[in-house]
Design an enzyme around this catalytic site. Structure first.
Site, mmCIF file in Angstrom:
data_model
loop_
_atom_site.group_PDB
_atom_site.id
_atom_site.type_symbol
_atom_site.label_atom_id
_atom_site.label_comp_id
_atom_site.label_asym_id
_atom_site.label_seq_id
_atom_site.Cartn_x
_atom_site.Cartn_y
_atom_site.Cartn_z
ATOM 1 N NE ARG A 93 10.722 8.194 -0.470
ATOM 2 C CZ ARG A 93 10.722 7.360 -1.514
ATOM 3 N NH1 ARG A 93 10.397 7.768 -2.708
ATOM 4 N NH2 ARG A 93 11.050 6.086 -1.351
ATOM 5 C CE1 TYR A 105 12.336 3.138 -3.751
ATOM 6 C CE2 TYR A 105 10.456 1.671 -3.540
ATOM 7 C CZ TYR A 105 11.051 2.890 -3.297
ATOM 8 O OH TYR A 105 10.379 3.849 -2.596
ATOM 9 C CG HIS A 149 5.958 7.422 -2.875
ATOM 10 N ND1 HIS A 149 6.323 8.636 -3.416
ATOM 11 C CD2 HIS A 149 4.648 7.252 -3.177
ATOM 12 C CE1 HIS A 149 5.273 9.170 -4.027
ATOM 13 N NE2 HIS A 149 4.250 8.351 -3.889
HETATM 14 C C1 LIG Z 1 -0.135 12.565 -13.136
HETATM 15 C C2 LIG Z 1 0.233 11.513 -12.132
HETATM 16 N N1 LIG Z 1 0.937 10.432 -12.518
HETATM 17 C C3 LIG Z 1 1.306 9.482 -11.613
HETATM 18 C C4 LIG Z 1 0.916 9.606 -10.305
HETATM 19 C C5 LIG Z 1 1.353 8.555 -9.293
HETATM 20 N N2 LIG Z 1 2.432 9.130 -8.464
HETATM 21 C C6 LIG Z 1 2.184 9.680 -7.279
HETATM 22 S S1 LIG Z 1 3.546 10.325 -6.580
HETATM 23 C C7 LIG Z 1 4.520 9.841 -7.870
HETATM 24 C C8 LIG Z 1 5.999 10.120 -7.865
HETATM 25 C C9 LIG Z 1 6.316 11.574 -7.832
HETATM 26 O O1 LIG Z 1 7.686 11.736 -7.622
HETATM 27 P P1 LIG Z 1 8.315 13.163 -7.386
HETATM 28 O O2 LIG Z 1 7.724 14.146 -8.327
HETATM 29 O O3 LIG Z 1 9.793 13.003 -7.394
HETATM 30 O O4 LIG Z 1 7.799 13.571 -5.927
HETATM 31 P P2 LIG Z 1 8.092 12.861 -4.513
HETATM 32 O O5 LIG Z 1 6.994 11.848 -4.307
HETATM 33 O O6 LIG Z 1 9.438 12.252 -4.572
HETATM 34 O O7 LIG Z 1 7.994 13.952 -3.509
HETATM 35 C C10 LIG Z 1 3.761 9.194 -8.836
HETATM 36 C C11 LIG Z 1 4.300 8.654 -10.086
HETATM 37 C C12 LIG Z 1 0.171 10.752 -9.933
HETATM 38 N N3 LIG Z 1 -0.209 10.960 -8.666
HETATM 39 N N4 LIG Z 1 -0.142 11.696 -10.842
#
Ligand SMILES: Cc1ncc(C[n+]2csc(CCOP(=O)(O)OP(=O)(O)O)c2C)c(N)n1
Ligand SMILES: [Mg+2]
Length: 348
Positions: free
Chosen positions: A249, A262, A253
């Site tokens: 990425r 971080y 985020h």
């Molecule tokens: C069930 C749930 N827990 C926490 C969140 C908060 N949250 C949003 S995105 C994220 C990280 C997801 O990381 P990843 O699966 O690696 O996807 P990326 O954002 O890197 O594409 C989190 C913890 C959420 N949206 N849904």
């Protein structure tokens, strides 16, 4: 051990073929153009968020090959079930830019795919949608049609119970699902190393009785090759596959995040050198199919298409607030019906 296996690659960082290309060069030109379009959209949305014209936006810069190379393997009848970061894949499977833009303004009209476009609204809830993809695939299996459901998720999502339930069900019932994990190194500020103790995400497939493939997610040809094999396998009734696409990425985020708190900028610089677009550009250059003028022409052309979608979205009459009640359920629940009633009487 799968962890020891290097990711499958067809096009190396220098743009040289290290294995046979699954596509002729004309198709590679098409995929490159689609990646250029996706980047134009992504950068436009980031800029618009800064101008206050969009709500929070999740950039996918760096992940264009993982999304376009896999989405290109689907047929119109196939389903796509992805996340907030999968706009490039959704668009490639027919979800219009204008809908994606509207969705980012909170306008419910953006959430729905046009008739005949088998793309589900993006899931914000991490992991939950994989279960929907398995359900869609199971329905196709029961109906006896030949459609496949592809689901995208991140490295972080593999820690959710939903991931394991979806994988388990898909493995046991042999449903036609293709699981595409874009391992971009981070789940917000949580690095991949702290997400799971397994050497790879691909190897988790073993536990569910399906093949797991580790692939260079910044190599559009490798993505195409492994995903088309998984789609063919699913369509033929041979069951699901898990693909782990190693990517990065490049941005934060979302626009609410500050990755400087971080992560080390050095990693970003290293990955910038593995840019998925640059690699294809070098390959096309070697094949005599690239010039600076053509690059400018396609960049301008795709930016104009995105600009037209923005104008279309911004020219629409404001969304009718009452519409928020229409977007969630086919039949309103009692508390929501009550709220709708109060809203209509101006009491919310
Ligand atoms: C069930 C749930 N827990 C926490 C969140 C908060 N949250 C949003 S995105 C994220 C990280 C997801 O990381 P990843 O699966 O690696 O996807 P990326 O954002 O890197 O594409 C989190 C913890 C959420 N949206 N849904
Ligand atoms: Mg991630």
């Amino acid at each position: 051990m799968p962890g020891a296996t290097p990711p499958f690659q067809i096009l190396d960082h220098a743009g040289e073929l290290v294995a046979e290309s699954p596509l002729d060069v004309d198709r590679v030109v098409d995929l490159y153009r689609a990646m250029v379009a996706a980047r134009a959209y992504d950068r436009k949305c980031s800029a618009m968020q800064r101008q206050g014209r969009l709500a929070t936006y999740a950039q996918f810069e760096g992940q264009e090959a993982a999304q376009i190379g896999s989405a290109a393997c689907l047929e119109a009848q196939d389903w796509m079930v992805g996340t907030y970061r999968d706009a490039a894949a959704m668009w490639h499977h027919g979800f219009p830019w204008v809908n994606l833009i509207l969705g980012r303004t909170g306008d419910e009209r953006g959430g729905r795919a046009p008739d005949g476009v088998n793309v589900m609204p993006p899931s914000i809830t991490v992991g939950a949608h994989m279960i929907h993809a398995v359900g869609i695939a199971w329905a196709a299996q029961i109906r006896g049609d030949s459609s496949v459901a592809m689901t995208y998720f991140g490295d972080g999502a593999t820690s959710e119970g939903d991931f394991h339930e979806a994988m388990n069900f898909a493995g046991v019932y042999g449903v036609p699902t293709v699981f595409v994990c874009q391992n971009n190194g981070w789940a917000i500020s949580m690095p991949r190393e702290r997400q799971t103790a397994s050497a790879t995400i691909a190897q988790k497939a073993d536990a569910y009785g399906m093949p797991g493939v580790l692939v260079d997610g910044n190599d559009v040809l490798a993505m195409y090759a492994v995903t088309s094999e998984a789609v063919t396998r699913a369509r033929s009734g041979a069951g699901p596959t898990l693909i782990e696409a190693l990517t990065y990425r490049m941005g934060p985020h979302t626009t609410t995040d500050d990755p400087g708190r971080y992560r080390d900028d050095g990693h970003v610089t290293d990955w910038r050198e593995r840019d998925p677009l640059e690699r294809v550009k070098r390959y096309l250059e070697r094949s005599g199919r690239w010039s600076a003028e053509w690059q400018q022409e396609i960049e301008d052309g795709e930016a104009a298409v995105v600009e037209a979608a923005v104008e279309e979205a911004e020219a629409l009459a404001p969304f009718d607030e009452a519409g928020i009640f229409a977007g969630m359920f086919a039949e309103l629940t009692t508390p929501l019906a009550d709220q709708q009633d109060r809203a209509e009487r101006g009491g919310l």
